[in-house]
Design a protein around this motif. Structure first.
Motif, mmCIF file in Angstrom:
data_model
loop_
_atom_site.group_PDB
_atom_site.id
_atom_site.type_symbol
_atom_site.label_atom_id
_atom_site.label_comp_id
_atom_site.label_asym_id
_atom_site.label_seq_id
_atom_site.Cartn_x
_atom_site.Cartn_y
_atom_site.Cartn_z
ATOM 1 N N LYS A 184 0.830 -1.206 0.000
ATOM 2 C CA LYS A 184 0.000 0.000 0.000
ATOM 3 C C LYS A 184 0.867 1.259 0.000
ATOM 4 O O LYS A 184 0.539 2.247 -0.664
ATOM 5 N N LYS A 185 1.962 1.208 0.725
ATOM 6 C CA LYS A 185 2.866 2.354 0.778
ATOM 7 C C LYS A 185 3.470 2.645 -0.598
ATOM 8 O O LYS A 185 3.515 3.804 -1.045
ATOM 9 N N LEU A 186 3.919 1.590 -1.297
ATOM 10 C CA LEU A 186 4.522 1.766 -2.610
ATOM 11 C C LEU A 186 3.500 2.289 -3.626
ATOM 12 O O LEU A 186 3.818 3.139 -4.467
ATOM 13 N N ILE A 187 2.279 1.804 -3.530
ATOM 14 C CA ILE A 187 1.233 2.256 -4.457
ATOM 15 C C ILE A 187 0.825 3.693 -4.154
ATOM 16 O O ILE A 187 0.542 4.475 -5.071
ATOM 17 N N GLN A 188 0.820 4.044 -2.870
ATOM 18 C CA GLN A 188 0.509 5.429 -2.499
ATOM 19 C C GLN A 188 1.573 6.376 -3.047
ATOM 20 O O GLN A 188 1.259 7.464 -3.536
ATOM 21 N N GLU A 189 2.830 5.960 -2.978
ATOM 22 C CA GLU A 189 3.912 6.791 -3.497
ATOM 23 C C GLU A 189 3.879 6.872 -5.023
ATOM 24 O O GLU A 189 4.202 7.911 -5.614
ATOM 25 N N ASP A 190 3.483 5.777 -5.656
ATOM 26 C CA ASP A 190 3.437 5.739 -7.126
ATOM 27 C C ASP A 190 2.409 4.691 -7.549
ATOM 28 O O ASP A 190 2.669 3.482 -7.435
ATOM 29 N N PRO A 191 1.237 5.099 -8.039
ATOM 30 C CA PRO A 191 0.189 4.148 -8.422
ATOM 31 C C PRO A 191 0.637 3.111 -9.449
ATOM 32 O O PRO A 191 0.091 2.002 -9.490
ATOM 33 N N ASN A 192 1.639 3.432 -10.269
ATOM 34 C CA ASN A 192 2.141 2.460 -11.235
ATOM 35 C C ASN A 192 2.708 1.205 -10.572
ATOM 36 O O ASN A 192 2.809 0.143 -11.201
ATOM 37 N N SER A 193 3.070 1.318 -9.314
ATOM 38 C CA SER A 193 3.640 0.166 -8.597
ATOM 39 C C SER A 193 2.688 -1.021 -8.618
ATOM 40 O O SER A 193 3.128 -2.185 -8.641
ATOM 41 N N ALA A 194 1.392 -0.740 -8.629
ATOM 42 C CA ALA A 194 0.392 -1.820 -8.597
ATOM 43 C C ALA A 194 0.505 -2.742 -9.797
ATOM 44 O O ALA A 194 0.106 -3.913 -9.736
ATOM 45 N N GLN A 195 1.062 -2.242 -10.888
ATOM 46 C CA GLN A 195 1.170 -3.034 -12.117
ATOM 47 C C GLN A 195 2.113 -4.217 -11.965
ATOM 48 O O GLN A 195 1.972 -5.227 -12.673
ATOM 49 N N ILE A 196 3.085 -4.124 -11.078
ATOM 50 C CA ILE A 196 4.080 -5.197 -10.950
ATOM 51 C C ILE A 196 4.119 -5.795 -9.545
ATOM 52 O O ILE A 196 5.096 -6.449 -9.160
ATOM 53 N N GLU B 20 13.482 2.154 -13.019
ATOM 54 C CA GLU B 20 13.735 3.399 -12.292
ATOM 55 C C GLU B 20 12.828 4.517 -12.776
ATOM 56 O O GLU B 20 12.336 5.317 -11.966
ATOM 57 N N SER B 21 12.561 4.568 -14.079
ATOM 58 C CA SER B 21 11.727 5.647 -14.618
ATOM 59 C C SER B 21 10.232 5.355 -14.514
ATOM 60 O O SER B 21 9.434 6.249 -14.231
ATOM 61 N N LYS B 22 9.837 4.092 -14.710
ATOM 62 C CA LYS B 22 8.410 3.765 -14.743
ATOM 63 C C LYS B 22 7.862 3.366 -13.383
ATOM 64 O O LYS B 22 6.686 3.605 -13.088
ATOM 65 N N TYR B 23 8.702 2.786 -12.537
ATOM 66 C CA TYR B 23 8.262 2.329 -11.221
ATOM 67 C C TYR B 23 9.221 2.855 -10.150
ATOM 68 O O TYR B 23 9.911 2.081 -9.483
ATOM 69 N N PRO B 24 9.289 4.173 -9.961
ATOM 70 C CA PRO B 24 10.306 4.753 -9.068
ATOM 71 C C PRO B 24 10.183 4.317 -7.618
ATOM 72 O O PRO B 24 11.201 4.147 -6.935
ATOM 73 N N ALA B 25 8.964 4.109 -7.128
ATOM 74 C CA ALA B 25 8.800 3.694 -5.726
ATOM 75 C C ALA B 25 9.341 2.284 -5.523
ATOM 76 O O ALA B 25 10.020 1.999 -4.520
ATOM 77 N N VAL B 26 9.054 1.402 -6.465
ATOM 78 C CA VAL B 26 9.562 0.033 -6.377
ATOM 79 C C VAL B 26 11.084 0.035 -6.492
ATOM 80 O O VAL B 26 11.782 -0.662 -5.749
ATOM 81 N N TYR B 27 11.603 0.844 -7.405
ATOM 82 C CA TYR B 27 13.060 0.925 -7.569
ATOM 83 C C TYR B 27 13.712 1.404 -6.272
ATOM 84 O O TYR B 27 14.729 0.854 -5.839
ATOM 85 N N SER B 28 13.127 2.405 -5.649
ATOM 86 C CA SER B 28 13.670 2.923 -4.399
ATOM 87 C C SER B 28 13.658 1.846 -3.311
ATOM 88 O O SER B 28 14.598 1.723 -2.529
ATOM 89 N N HIS B 29 12.567 1.069 -3.272
ATOM 90 C CA HIS B 29 12.477 -0.030 -2.300
ATOM 91 C C HIS B 29 13.600 -1.049 -2.542
ATOM 92 O O HIS B 29 14.299 -1.453 -1.597
ATOM 93 N N LEU B 30 13.801 -1.467 -3.780
ATOM 94 C CA LEU B 30 14.834 -2.446 -4.093
ATOM 95 C C LEU B 30 16.232 -1.881 -3.864
ATOM 96 O O LEU B 30 17.154 -2.608 -3.484
#
Length: 282
Positions: free
Chosen positions: A68-80, A114-124
């Motif tokens: 939920k945190k990653l999706i809140q930071e960037d809704p695109n995160s939900a895609q992956i 990094e460009s399309k899923y920045p919140a996920v990239y930051s997490h990783l």
């Protein structure tokens, strides 16, 4: 001793390449009948595969709170990000979802993550040191040349096509069990590498057969490659593929007792043979 041996001798016929196992006369008959009436699963129109290996669960498998945190930071995160099941979550005809999710960082995603899923990239990025230390990672310290995958990606070169397999209806099961624990998933769960899954044709019937005590007893006694302790069974892909089952059996009932009867009748078991099977499973 020689008199005892002559009195208890058992004649056994083996096919070339078949495992050598001592069976009683009734066991030989039952094994012969399932092989006469069944087709090994490796010849069915199905695929038996292992689940996803992450290489570092702490990085790729996340809680619902983190999702939920990653999706809140960037809704695109939900895609992956998708729900994931482990072997311990799977039971006979049911699951117990543990509210865990997996970042489906497929092979090649490093070019856009990094460009399309920045919140996920930051997490990783927070796990970069450990992720780079995996044996298959490109540019691993101390290794020369390119290896198999980028540090932001899952292990074993998981492709988009492989992830698409999880969208199909599939039978999920874990390898170490004490009783049949097969689940037909139609909700597109991802499974981790403690899970094996089956996709393909006729799996609605197949899951009923695999969950039956009749078929599980036959598998355990003749095809499982030996038990685990007193009650454990290893449902290994290479063993399961040798299990012959009646391909054209259309099980009409959902009642567990009627399913057993349908299977035993399809295999032409006599009352004596049915009694032997039933005594094994009760």
């Amino acid at each position: 001793m020689s008199v005892y041996v002559r009195q208890h001798v058992i004649s056994i016929n083996y096919r070339v390449g078949e495992s050598w196992t001592i069976l009683s006369p009734i066991e030989q008959i039952i094994k012969s009948k399932i092989e006469e009436n069944g087709i090994p699963l490796k010849k069915w129109n199905i695929s038996i595969q292992y689940g996803v290996k992450t290489g570092l669960n702490d990085a790729f498998i996340i809680t619902d709170e983190v999702r939920k945190k990653l999706i809140q930071e960037d809704p695109n995160s939900a895609q992956i990000i998708r729900p994931i099941l482990r072997g311990r979550d799977i039971y006979k005809d049911q699951i117990r979802f543990s509210n865990l999710y997996v970042i489906t960082a497929y092979k090649g995603i490093h070019e856009i993550i990094e460009s399309k899923y920045p919140a996920v990239y930051s997490h990783l990025k927070g796990f970069e040191t450990q992720l780079r230390q995996r044996g298959q990672v490109e540019g691993k310290p101390g290794k020369s040349g390119s290896m198999q995958h980028h540090w932001t990606e899952l292990d074993n070169n998981i492709s988009l096509e492989k992830l698409d397999d999880f969208n199909s209806p599939k039978i999920l099961f874990s390898e170490m069990v004490k009783e049949p624990q097969f689940y037909l998933d139609k909700d597109s769960y991802i499974a981790n590498d403690t899970v094996t899954f089956i996709t393909g044709s006729n799996i609605d019937n197949l899951v009923k057969m695999l969950n039956s005590k009749t078929i599980f007893t036959i598998y355990k006694n003749f095809y499982a490659g030996g038990g685990l302790g007193q009650k454990g069974v290893r449902v290994k892909k290479t063993f399961l593929e040798t299990l012959p089952l009646p391909l054209n059996l259309a099980i009409k009932s959902d009642d567990v007792f009627e399913i057993e009867t349908e299977i035993q009748n399809e295999l032409n078991f006599t009352d004596y043979e049915k009694a032997w099977i039933n005594n094994q499973v009760n």
